[in-house]
Design an enzyme around this catalytic site. Structure first.
Site, PDB file in Angstrom:
ATOM      1  CB  SER B  63      -0.922   0.029   1.229  1.00 15.52           C
ATOM      2  OG  SER B  63      -2.080  -0.718   0.997  1.00 15.52           O
ATOM      3  CB  SER B 130      -3.100 -11.207  -4.662  1.00 12.77           C
ATOM      4  OG  SER B 130      -2.066 -10.276  -4.854  1.00 12.77           O
TER       5      SER B 130
END
Lengths: 228, 228
Positions: B63, B130
């Site tokens: 992020s 992921s």
């Protein structure tokens, strides 16, 4: 607690900042989280973001007017997008069927995606029958936690008499519904609940599409969305 | 057949056009469907659209780097957005739990939403662990039906040793995982499958965040995304 819980908080947003605040001098990275603010996106785009929520019967002209509005706004330099059955129903909502629960989930997800587009600074138009007041008001509520002065939910009622929609019937859906081949068809054997106080109310049977689209764009102009 | 089937086709996209082609002279509307093309959006934005798919361990800096890239691209005049746990997990994916099926559905929806943002012309960054190759390749495939010359899926591997991630551990998640309080934590008792051939490979333990972000932006520059 599952690791996915980590996604519920701002876990990864500022790890380095936290390391620094903990006095970890071994880290060679010092970082103040850079992110683009809503105001910066608005300034860059030159307009406020919002969802234009088109609602109306099948064949009323929702997608047609929505695309015309999208084109007008694009030509004015706005950042825009249209969500409709073509790009949502096969993809994001491709796992949904036609039960009542799935119909509600369909609109909920479209509302959430609209909210992301609004967060990204766009003027996003959605074109779905969305026949129930409760579902539309849920989306309005989803978008109500805004810090913006303007509402970010603009309900556009595409008001076309069912006789006109049925006469247009480009895919023969009304014919099939009348013949009983399609069940729960809005306007035939399933209700369309009229918008209570839509921000824009256009009548495609009485005006050209350009005039209808212009009416939506004028609403945005007159309410300060296009002058940021 | 349910009325929702109407959403599966271009039903509402061109009713007036069809009326006209059927020779219905009673209609006072004549309309050639206006819609904004991909090329027009690219020209207006001055860059090609793509998804920057950040993948890496919890605490690796996904992020942080994604937001830094987003800011750099915004400052270059690009139209951008970041999808991460903060804006997706509560909203669109708020109905998903932590089962294997829900984890797959989580990534599938993020892929579909990324595709919509790419369709809208944006450079969208996604920041989710992921961990599985299959899920990431599914998203790559979702984005492969493009008419663009450039790939619209750019995998950015945030390669940070787990020891560094665990040392950062800003929310104490690794500590909890080590204590057995969190199950299926990536890198501890659940696999992180390494990207096979990521388009960009950055190492946050060896470079500053600015250098990492610049590496991603340079990839876009060198591959023609920013010169449309």
């Amino acid at each position: 607690m599952d690791f996915f819980m980590s996604l519920l908080s701002k876990t990864a947003a500022s790890p380095y900042q936290e390391i620094e605040s903990e006095g970890d001098k071994s880290s060679d990275v010092v970082w103040h989280l850079a992110s683009v603010s809503h105001a910066q996106r608005e300034t860059a785009n030159g307009h406020a973001p919002a969802v234009l929520w088109f609602t109306g019967l099948s064949g009323s002209g929702k997608s047609t007017v929505a695309n015309a509005v999208d084109k007008m706004l694009h030509d004015l330099g706005c950042k825009t997008y249209v969500l409709d059955g073509d790009n949502v129903r096969h993809g994001l909502n491709g796992d949904l069927g036609f039960s009542d629960a799935d119909r509600v989930e369909n609109i909920r997800r479209i509302g959430e995606v609209s909210k992301l587009f609004v967060d990204a600074g766009l003027l996003v138009s959605t074109a779905f029958i969305s026949p129930f007041v409760e579902d539309r008001e849920s989306v309005r509520a989803q978008l109500s936690d805004s810090q913006h002065s303007n509402s970010q939910f603009i309900e556009v009622y595409i008001d076309t008499p069912i006789e006109v929609c049925e006469q247009r019937d480009p895919k023969g859906l009304y014919k099939k519904a009348r013949a009983g081949e399609i069940k729960n068809f809005t306007g035939i054997d399933s209700a369309y609940e009229l918008p209570i106080n839509p921000e824009v109310h256009v009548k495609t049977a009485e005006q050209s599409i350009e005039a209808c689209a212009q009416q939506v764009v004028d609403y945005l102009k007159c309410n300060g969305y296009l002058d940021v």
